[in-house]
Design a protein around this motif. Structure first.
Motif, PDB file in Angstrom:
ATOM      1  N   TYR A  58      30.553  43.697  51.980  1.00  0.00           N
ATOM      2  CA  TYR A  58      30.609  42.833  50.811  1.00  0.00           C
ATOM      3  C   TYR A  58      31.577  43.406  49.783  1.00  0.00           C
ATOM      4  O   TYR A  58      31.434  44.555  49.372  1.00  0.00           O
ATOM      5  CB  TYR A  58      29.219  42.681  50.188  1.00  0.00           C
ATOM      6  CG  TYR A  58      29.241  41.939  48.893  1.00  0.00           C
ATOM      7  CD1 TYR A  58      29.476  40.565  48.869  1.00  0.00           C
ATOM      8  CD2 TYR A  58      29.039  42.584  47.691  1.00  0.00           C
ATOM      9  CE1 TYR A  58      29.513  39.877  47.684  1.00  0.00           C
ATOM     10  CE2 TYR A  58      29.070  41.910  46.500  1.00  0.00           C
ATOM     11  CZ  TYR A  58      29.303  40.548  46.506  1.00  0.00           C
ATOM     12  OH  TYR A  58      29.349  39.872  45.321  1.00  0.00           O
ATOM     13  N   VAL A  59      32.553  42.627  49.387  1.00  0.00           N
ATOM     14  CA  VAL A  59      33.499  43.005  48.335  1.00  0.00           C
ATOM     15  C   VAL A  59      33.248  42.078  47.152  1.00  0.00           C
ATOM     16  O   VAL A  59      33.344  40.863  47.293  1.00  0.00           O
ATOM     17  CB  VAL A  59      34.966  42.872  48.806  1.00  0.00           C
ATOM     18  CG1 VAL A  59      35.925  43.219  47.693  1.00  0.00           C
ATOM     19  CG2 VAL A  59      35.211  43.726  50.015  1.00  0.00           C
ATOM     20  N   PRO A  60      32.897  42.622  45.988  1.00  0.00           N
ATOM     21  CA  PRO A  60      32.602  41.752  44.853  1.00  0.00           C
ATOM     22  C   PRO A  60      33.850  41.013  44.363  1.00  0.00           C
ATOM     23  O   PRO A  60      34.936  41.569  44.323  1.00  0.00           O
ATOM     24  CB  PRO A  60      32.080  42.715  43.788  1.00  0.00           C
ATOM     25  CG  PRO A  60      32.635  44.033  44.161  1.00  0.00           C
ATOM     26  CD  PRO A  60      32.762  44.035  45.648  1.00  0.00           C
ATOM     27  N   VAL A  61      33.650  39.755  44.023  1.00  0.00           N
ATOM     28  CA  VAL A  61      34.739  38.948  43.467  1.00  0.00           C
ATOM     29  C   VAL A  61      34.549  38.920  41.955  1.00  0.00           C
ATOM     30  O   VAL A  61      33.721  38.177  41.435  1.00  0.00           O
ATOM     31  CB  VAL A  61      34.744  37.519  44.047  1.00  0.00           C
ATOM     32  CG1 VAL A  61      35.860  36.699  43.436  1.00  0.00           C
ATOM     33  CG2 VAL A  61      34.869  37.557  45.553  1.00  0.00           C
ATOM     34  N   ASN A  62      35.271  39.780  41.256  1.00  0.00           N
ATOM     35  CA  ASN A  62      35.216  39.807  39.799  1.00  0.00           C
ATOM     36  C   ASN A  62      36.618  40.109  39.279  1.00  0.00           C
ATOM     37  O   ASN A  62      37.556  40.317  40.053  1.00  0.00           O
ATOM     38  CB  ASN A  62      34.175  40.816  39.289  1.00  0.00           C
ATOM     39  CG  ASN A  62      34.397  42.193  39.835  1.00  0.00           C
ATOM     40  OD1 ASN A  62      35.509  42.577  40.159  1.00  0.00           O
ATOM     41  ND2 ASN A  62      33.320  42.964  39.941  1.00  0.00           N
ATOM     42  N   ILE A  63      36.750  40.111  37.972  1.00  0.00           N
ATOM     43  CA  ILE A  63      38.083  40.267  37.377  1.00  0.00           C
ATOM     44  C   ILE A  63      38.658  41.650  37.666  1.00  0.00           C
ATOM     45  O   ILE A  63      39.865  41.792  37.873  1.00  0.00           O
ATOM     46  CB  ILE A  63      38.062  39.950  35.864  1.00  0.00           C
ATOM     47  CG1 ILE A  63      39.472  39.827  35.303  1.00  0.00           C
ATOM     48  CG2 ILE A  63      37.281  40.983  35.104  1.00  0.00           C
ATOM     49  CD1 ILE A  63      40.219  38.640  35.773  1.00  0.00           C
ATOM     50  N   ALA A  64      37.815  42.678  37.725  1.00  0.00           N
ATOM     51  CA  ALA A  64      38.318  44.026  37.997  1.00  0.00           C
ATOM     52  C   ALA A  64      38.896  44.115  39.410  1.00  0.00           C
ATOM     53  O   ALA A  64      39.983  44.669  39.614  1.00  0.00           O
ATOM     54  CB  ALA A  64      37.207  45.053  37.811  1.00  0.00           C
ATOM     55  N   SER A  65      38.183  43.556  40.380  1.00  0.00           N
ATOM     56  CA  SER A  65      38.693  43.563  41.754  1.00  0.00           C
ATOM     57  C   SER A  65      39.972  42.746  41.865  1.00  0.00           C
ATOM     58  O   SER A  65      40.906  43.125  42.569  1.00  0.00           O
ATOM     59  CB  SER A  65      37.643  42.999  42.712  1.00  0.00           C
ATOM     60  OG  SER A  65      36.489  43.772  42.707  1.00  0.00           O
ATOM     61  N   GLY A  66      40.015  41.624  41.171  1.00  0.00           N
ATOM     62  CA  GLY A  66      41.211  40.786  41.199  1.00  0.00           C
ATOM     63  C   GLY A  66      42.421  41.477  40.600  1.00  0.00           C
ATOM     64  O   GLY A  66      43.523  41.417  41.151  1.00  0.00           O
ATOM     65  N   VAL A  67      42.226  42.161  39.480  1.00  0.00           N
ATOM     66  CA  VAL A  67      43.343  42.862  38.839  1.00  0.00           C
ATOM     67  C   VAL A  67      43.804  44.038  39.699  1.00  0.00           C
ATOM     68  O   VAL A  67      45.008  44.278  39.844  1.00  0.00           O
ATOM     69  CB  VAL A  67      42.958  43.312  37.409  1.00  0.00           C
ATOM     70  CG1 VAL A  67      43.981  44.252  36.833  1.00  0.00           C
ATOM     71  CG2 VAL A  67      42.792  42.098  36.516  1.00  0.00           C
ATOM     72  N   ILE A  68      42.853  44.770  40.295  1.00  0.00           N
ATOM     73  CA  ILE A  68      43.222  45.882  41.185  1.00  0.00           C
ATOM     74  C   ILE A  68      44.069  45.365  42.328  1.00  0.00           C
ATOM     75  O   ILE A  68      45.113  45.935  42.665  1.00  0.00           O
ATOM     76  CB  ILE A  68      41.964  46.603  41.704  1.00  0.00           C
ATOM     77  CG1 ILE A  68      41.329  47.425  40.598  1.00  0.00           C
ATOM     78  CG2 ILE A  68      42.298  47.502  42.890  1.00  0.00           C
ATOM     79  CD1 ILE A  68      39.981  47.999  40.959  1.00  0.00           C
ATOM     80  N   LEU A  69      43.642  44.275  42.933  1.00  0.00           N
ATOM     81  CA  LEU A  69      44.382  43.718  44.058  1.00  0.00           C
ATOM     82  C   LEU A  69      45.725  43.133  43.624  1.00  0.00           C
ATOM     83  O   LEU A  69      46.726  43.281  44.326  1.00  0.00           O
ATOM     84  CB  LEU A  69      43.537  42.654  44.755  1.00  0.00           C
ATOM     85  CG  LEU A  69      43.987  42.172  46.110  1.00  0.00           C
ATOM     86  CD1 LEU A  69      44.107  43.338  47.072  1.00  0.00           C
ATOM     87  CD2 LEU A  69      43.014  41.165  46.662  1.00  0.00           C
ATOM     88  N   ALA A  70      45.784  42.507  42.455  1.00  0.00           N
ATOM     89  CA  ALA A  70      47.033  41.915  41.978  1.00  0.00           C
ATOM     90  C   ALA A  70      48.059  42.971  41.600  1.00  0.00           C
ATOM     91  O   ALA A  70      49.247  42.818  41.868  1.00  0.00           O
ATOM     92  CB  ALA A  70      46.759  40.997  40.786  1.00  0.00           C
ATOM     93  N   VAL A  71      47.614  44.058  40.992  1.00  0.00           N
ATOM     94  CA  VAL A  71      48.548  45.081  40.534  1.00  0.00           C
ATOM     95  C   VAL A  71      48.971  46.003  41.666  1.00  0.00           C
ATOM     96  O   VAL A  71      50.152  46.300  41.835  1.00  0.00           O
ATOM     97  CB  VAL A  71      47.926  45.889  39.364  1.00  0.00           C
ATOM     98  CG1 VAL A  71      48.775  47.090  39.014  1.00  0.00           C
ATOM     99  CG2 VAL A  71      47.747  44.995  38.153  1.00  0.00           C
ATOM    100  N   LEU A  72      48.014  46.444  42.486  1.00  0.00           N
ATOM    101  CA  LEU A  72      48.328  47.429  43.517  1.00  0.00           C
ATOM    102  C   LEU A  72      48.802  46.832  44.834  1.00  0.00           C
ATOM    103  O   LEU A  72      49.449  47.525  45.617  1.00  0.00           O
ATOM    104  CB  LEU A  72      47.106  48.317  43.772  1.00  0.00           C
ATOM    105  CG  LEU A  72      46.656  49.188  42.609  1.00  0.00           C
ATOM    106  CD1 LEU A  72      45.422  49.967  42.991  1.00  0.00           C
ATOM    107  CD2 LEU A  72      47.760  50.109  42.171  1.00  0.00           C
ATOM    108  N   GLY A  73      48.438  45.595  45.116  1.00  0.00           N
ATOM    109  CA  GLY A  73      48.882  44.958  46.353  1.00  0.00           C
ATOM    110  C   GLY A  73      48.152  45.493  47.569  1.00  0.00           C
ATOM    111  O   GLY A  73      46.920  45.565  47.594  1.00  0.00           O
ATOM    112  N   ILE A  74      48.894  45.895  48.604  1.00  0.00           N
ATOM    113  CA  ILE A  74      48.291  46.358  49.853  1.00  0.00           C
ATOM    114  C   ILE A  74      47.477  47.641  49.658  1.00  0.00           C
ATOM    115  O   ILE A  74      46.376  47.747  50.213  1.00  0.00           O
ATOM    116  CB  ILE A  74      49.374  46.508  50.946  1.00  0.00           C
ATOM    117  CG1 ILE A  74      49.936  45.132  51.275  1.00  0.00           C
ATOM    118  CG2 ILE A  74      48.811  47.165  52.191  1.00  0.00           C
ATOM    119  CD1 ILE A  74      51.103  45.146  52.217  1.00  0.00           C
ATOM    120  N   PRO A  75      47.942  48.629  48.884  1.00  0.00           N
ATOM    121  CA  PRO A  75      47.066  49.783  48.629  1.00  0.00           C
ATOM    122  C   PRO A  75      45.778  49.398  47.896  1.00  0.00           C
ATOM    123  O   PRO A  75      44.721  49.993  48.133  1.00  0.00           O
ATOM    124  CB  PRO A  75      47.920  50.704  47.769  1.00  0.00           C
ATOM    125  CG  PRO A  75      49.313  50.346  48.109  1.00  0.00           C
ATOM    126  CD  PRO A  75      49.299  48.877  48.374  1.00  0.00           C
TER     127      PRO A  75
END
Length: 87
Positions: A58-75
Protein backbone atom coordinates in the motif's frame (compact mmCIF):
# COMPACT_ATOMS: atom_id res chain seq x y z
CA UNK A 1 -5.74 38.88 8.91
CA UNK A 2 -7.21 40.85 6.01
CA UNK A 3 -4.22 43.17 6.03
CA UNK A 4 -1.84 40.23 5.76
CA UNK A 5 -3.70 38.78 2.77
CA UNK A 6 -3.88 42.16 1.00
CA UNK A 7 -0.18 42.79 1.67
CA UNK A 8 0.76 39.36 0.34
CA UNK A 9 -1.29 39.84 -2.83
CA UNK A 10 0.21 43.29 -3.29
CA UNK A 11 3.75 41.95 -2.91
CA UNK A 12 3.11 39.21 -5.48
CA UNK A 13 1.65 41.74 -7.92
CA UNK A 14 4.64 44.05 -7.48
CA UNK A 15 7.03 41.18 -8.17
CA UNK A 16 5.06 40.25 -11.29
CA UNK A 17 5.10 43.86 -12.50
CA UNK A 18 8.89 44.06 -12.11
CA UNK A 19 9.46 41.01 -14.32
CA UNK A 20 9.93 41.36 -18.02
CA UNK A 21 8.06 39.26 -20.55
CA UNK A 22 10.73 36.58 -21.00
CA UNK A 23 11.20 35.82 -17.31
CA UNK A 24 7.44 35.82 -16.73
CA UNK A 25 6.88 33.37 -19.59
CA UNK A 26 9.71 31.14 -18.39
CA UNK A 27 8.34 31.12 -14.83
CA UNK A 28 4.82 30.30 -16.02
CA UNK A 29 6.19 27.52 -18.21
CA UNK A 30 8.04 25.99 -15.26
CA UNK A 31 4.94 26.26 -13.11
CA UNK A 32 2.78 24.56 -15.73
CA UNK A 33 5.34 21.76 -16.14
CA UNK A 34 5.35 21.25 -12.36
CA UNK A 35 1.53 21.07 -12.23
CA UNK A 36 1.52 18.54 -15.07
CA UNK A 37 4.15 16.46 -13.29
CA UNK A 38 2.13 16.62 -10.07
CA UNK A 39 -1.04 15.48 -11.85
CA UNK A 40 0.87 12.65 -13.53
CA UNK A 41 2.39 11.70 -10.16
CA UNK A 42 -1.09 11.27 -8.67
CA UNK A 43 -2.05 9.10 -11.64
CA UNK A 44 1.06 6.95 -11.07
CA UNK A 45 0.25 6.71 -7.35
CA UNK A 46 -3.25 5.55 -8.24
CA UNK A 47 -1.84 2.88 -10.55
CA UNK A 48 0.67 1.86 -7.86
CA UNK A 49 -2.20 1.31 -5.42
CA UNK A 50 -4.11 -0.80 -7.92
CA UNK A 51 -1.08 -2.92 -8.85
CA UNK A 52 0.23 -3.04 -5.29
CA UNK A 53 -3.13 -4.20 -3.97
CA UNK A 54 -2.66 -7.54 -5.71
CA UNK A 55 0.59 -8.22 -3.86
CA UNK A 56 -0.24 -6.47 -0.57
CA UNK A 57 1.75 -3.24 -0.89
CA UNK A 58 0.00 0.00 0.00
CA UNK A 59 1.37 3.40 -1.04
CA UNK A 60 -0.55 6.34 0.43
CA UNK A 61 -1.97 8.84 -2.03
CA UNK A 62 -1.40 12.23 -0.42
CA UNK A 63 0.21 15.53 -1.32
CA UNK A 64 3.58 14.57 0.19
CA UNK A 65 3.81 11.39 -1.90
CA UNK A 66 2.70 13.30 -4.99
CA UNK A 67 5.30 16.03 -4.53
CA UNK A 68 8.06 13.46 -3.86
CA UNK A 69 7.16 11.63 -7.04
CA UNK A 70 6.78 14.84 -9.09
CA UNK A 71 10.08 16.34 -7.99
CA UNK A 72 12.29 13.25 -7.86
CA UNK A 73 10.80 11.25 -10.73
CA UNK A 74 12.08 7.66 -11.02
CA UNK A 75 14.20 7.81 -7.83
CA UNK A 76 11.11 9.09 -6.03
CA UNK A 77 9.14 6.15 -7.39
CA UNK A 78 11.81 3.78 -6.08
CA UNK A 79 11.84 5.54 -2.70
CA UNK A 80 8.06 5.29 -2.34
CA UNK A 81 8.15 1.60 -3.28
CA UNK A 82 10.94 1.03 -0.77
CA UNK A 83 9.04 2.82 1.99
CA UNK A 84 5.90 0.82 1.17
CA UNK A 85 7.80 -2.47 1.42
CA UNK A 86 9.73 -1.56 4.59
CA UNK A 87 6.89 -0.01 6.55
Amino acid sequence: MKFLVVALIGAVLLILLRMNKNTLEKGMERLSVFWFRLAFAFFVLFLMNIAGGFIGIYVPVNIASGVILAVLGIPGFAALCGFAILF
